[in-house]
Design a protein around this motif. Structure first.
Motif, mmCIF file in Angstrom:
data_model
loop_
_atom_site.group_PDB
_atom_site.id
_atom_site.type_symbol
_atom_site.label_atom_id
_atom_site.label_comp_id
_atom_site.label_asym_id
_atom_site.label_seq_id
_atom_site.Cartn_x
_atom_site.Cartn_y
_atom_site.Cartn_z
ATOM 1 N N ALA A 91 0.866 -1.187 0.000
ATOM 2 C CA ALA A 91 0.000 0.000 0.000
ATOM 3 C C ALA A 91 0.897 1.230 0.000
ATOM 4 O O ALA A 91 1.860 1.301 0.774
ATOM 5 C CB ALA A 91 -0.886 0.000 1.241
ATOM 6 N N GLY A 140 11.000 -8.375 4.792
ATOM 7 C CA GLY A 140 12.388 -8.097 5.150
ATOM 8 C C GLY A 140 12.482 -7.742 6.625
ATOM 9 O O GLY A 140 11.489 -7.340 7.255
ATOM 10 N N ALA A 154 10.457 -2.352 12.111
ATOM 11 C CA ALA A 154 9.648 -1.123 12.114
ATOM 12 C C ALA A 154 8.213 -1.372 12.574
ATOM 13 O O ALA A 154 7.659 -0.596 13.344
ATOM 14 C CB ALA A 154 9.644 -0.504 10.713
ATOM 15 N N ASP A 155 7.612 -2.450 12.099
ATOM 16 C CA ASP A 155 6.156 -2.628 12.277
ATOM 17 C C ASP A 155 5.774 -3.772 13.214
ATOM 18 O O ASP A 155 4.623 -3.858 13.626
ATOM 19 C CB ASP A 155 5.480 -2.925 10.916
ATOM 20 N N ILE A 189 13.506 -12.251 5.912
ATOM 21 C CA ILE A 189 14.828 -12.147 5.270
ATOM 22 C C ILE A 189 15.710 -11.282 6.167
ATOM 23 O O ILE A 189 15.463 -10.083 6.332
ATOM 24 C CB ILE A 189 14.696 -11.501 3.856
HETATM 25 P P1 NAP Z 1 12.746 -4.324 4.354
HETATM 26 O O1 NAP Z 1 12.653 -4.263 2.880
HETATM 27 O O2 NAP Z 1 11.598 -4.867 5.102
HETATM 28 O O3 NAP Z 1 14.020 -5.177 4.772
HETATM 29 C C1 NAP Z 1 15.239 -4.892 4.127
HETATM 30 C C2 NAP Z 1 16.379 -5.652 4.770
HETATM 31 O O4 NAP Z 1 16.354 -7.018 4.377
HETATM 32 C C3 NAP Z 1 17.725 -5.151 4.308
HETATM 33 O O5 NAP Z 1 18.083 -3.943 4.916
HETATM 34 C C4 NAP Z 1 18.600 -6.315 4.691
HETATM 35 O O6 NAP Z 1 18.911 -6.217 6.091
HETATM 36 C C5 NAP Z 1 17.661 -7.522 4.470
HETATM 37 N N1 NAP Z 1 18.098 -8.219 3.278
HETATM 38 C C6 NAP Z 1 18.876 -9.330 3.306
HETATM 39 N N2 NAP Z 1 19.158 -9.757 2.086
HETATM 40 C C7 NAP Z 1 18.553 -8.904 1.225
HETATM 41 C C8 NAP Z 1 18.519 -8.848 -0.191
HETATM 42 N N3 NAP Z 1 19.145 -9.750 -0.962
HETATM 43 N N4 NAP Z 1 17.831 -7.828 -0.772
HETATM 44 C C9 NAP Z 1 17.182 -6.921 -0.013
HETATM 45 N N5 NAP Z 1 17.185 -6.928 1.354
HETATM 46 C C10 NAP Z 1 17.876 -7.918 1.978
HETATM 47 O O7 NAP Z 1 13.114 -2.885 4.979
HETATM 48 P P2 NAP Z 1 12.855 -1.393 4.533
HETATM 49 O O8 NAP Z 1 13.191 -1.150 3.115
HETATM 50 O O9 NAP Z 1 13.485 -0.542 5.582
HETATM 51 O O10 NAP Z 1 11.281 -1.266 4.633
HETATM 52 C C11 NAP Z 1 10.661 -1.101 5.882
HETATM 53 C C12 NAP Z 1 9.654 0.021 5.789
HETATM 54 O O11 NAP Z 1 8.617 -0.377 4.872
HETATM 55 C C13 NAP Z 1 8.964 0.306 7.107
HETATM 56 O O12 NAP Z 1 8.892 1.699 7.280
HETATM 57 C C14 NAP Z 1 7.574 -0.271 6.942
HETATM 58 O O13 NAP Z 1 6.599 0.440 7.676
HETATM 59 C C15 NAP Z 1 7.365 -0.125 5.453
HETATM 60 N N6 NAP Z 1 6.387 -1.089 4.914
HETATM 61 C C16 NAP Z 1 5.256 -0.596 4.326
HETATM 62 C C17 NAP Z 1 4.330 -1.473 3.797
HETATM 63 C C18 NAP Z 1 3.100 -0.966 3.114
HETATM 64 O O14 NAP Z 1 2.337 -1.761 2.528
HETATM 65 N N7 NAP Z 1 2.840 0.312 3.109
HETATM 66 C C19 NAP Z 1 4.544 -2.862 3.861
HETATM 67 C C20 NAP Z 1 5.709 -3.314 4.482
HETATM 68 C C21 NAP Z 1 6.627 -2.418 4.992
HETATM 69 P P3 NAP Z 1 20.157 -7.074 6.678
HETATM 70 O O15 NAP Z 1 21.368 -6.603 5.910
HETATM 71 O O16 NAP Z 1 20.198 -6.800 8.112
HETATM 72 O O17 NAP Z 1 19.822 -8.490 6.355
#
Ligand code: NAP
Length: 231
Positions: free
Chosen positions: A10, A49, A55-56, A85
């Motif tokens: 979303a 991830g 975060a959530d 992940i």
């Molecule tokens: P994320 O995508 O949930 O997690 C990313 C983490 O995954 C990376 O920093 C890395 O951490 C790990 N990872 C390990 N291998 C990977 C690979 N090959 N490729 C990519 N990532 C890998 O985190 P984010 O980007 O910070 O997103 C979180 C935000 O998204 C929050 O603010 C949340 O509220 C928001 N969100 C919104 C929605 C919505 O529908 N609106 C849904 C979900 C989340 P390590 O290096 O520690 O392994």
């Protein structure tokens, strides 16, 4: 056989998926929540991830009794396998995703995770080690296929989605665009990571449907030229 991968997210009218403080916000309403619950109920696994977990703290359980009944009728667990992940195993053993609701959990680490973290998490989840530094998503998908996981719903966040798209592992995308503006150049978007530079490298999408839901719009895309074993 590698799983079929669906992404659901979303976003605000300006393309943000949370605030610049990475604080979870409500972008969609009850009707879209029910749609996502049904989508999730039809999948073998749900993936996020570690950034999203930190975060959530989502549980990613199936919320409606009707959807859980549908799953039981198929002979499935109430909730899909929940996959995190998390290269170095930063997830807390108390995280909701590891504790709320029955069913299997998988934490995917890389060789970066130390042995003591792995043995602690093994009490709560099946551990998969894939990749040297970050998680090797190609290796992971092959492992999931071998485990009998054929349909995966990815629920964020932007970094994981970018990683999956870059590897050509996403087959289908649902984006719900809600009627709010979040703003902020540092607020996460649908696909963060490094991004593409060459136009020839941009993944192309084919629009399947655009549907109004309450005050927002749901777009359903198929990613063109994505490899899938059943093709
Ligand atoms: P994320 O995508 O949930 O997690 C990313 C983490 O995954 C990376 O920093 C890395 O951490 C790990 N990872 C390990 N291998 C990977 C690979 N090959 N490729 C990519 N990532 C890998 O985190 P984010 O980007 O910070 O997103 C979180 C935000 O998204 C929050 O603010 C949340 O509220 C928001 N969100 C919104 C929605 C919505 O529908 N609106 C849904 C979900 C989340 P390590 O290096 O520690 O392994």
């Amino acid at each position: 056989m590698r799983p079929y991968v669906i992404v659901n997210i979303a976003m605000s009218a300006d393309g943000k998926i949370s605030t610049r403080e990475r604080r979870q916000v409500r972008i969609s309403g009850a009707q879209d929540f029910a749609r996502v619950d049904r989508l999730k109920a039809a999948c073998d696994a749900v993936m996020v991830g570690i950034g999203t977990v930190l975060a959530d703290d989502p549980s990613l359980t199936i919320k409606s009794e009707e959807c859980r009944r549908y799953r039981r009728k198929q002979g499935w667990d109430d909730h899909p396998v929940r996959i995190v992940i998390d290269s170095s195993g930063r997830i807390s053993p108390e995280a909701s995703i590891l504790n709320k609701g029955e069913g299997k959990r998988v934490v995917v680490v890389s060789k970066r995770a130390d042995a003591s973290t792995i043995s602690l998490l093994e009490r709560k989840a099946t551990l998969i080690v894939a990749g040297e530094d970050e998680v090797d998503l190609q290796v992971l998908m092959n492992e999931l296929g071998a485990m009998g996981i054929h349909r995966v719903l990815v629920e964020g966040g932007g970094t994981l989605i970018a990683g999956l798209i870059k590897e050509g592992l996403v087959n289908e995308i649902y984006t719900f665009i809600g009627n709010v503006i979040i703003g902020g150049k540092d607020a996460p978007t649908f696909s963060d990571g490094e991004g593409f530079i060459l136009e020839s490298a941009f993944p192309r999408l084919s629009l399947q449907e655009a549907r109004r839901i309450e005050q927002g719009i749901l777009l359903h895309w198929i990613v063109e030229n994505t490899y899938h074993d059943s093709d």
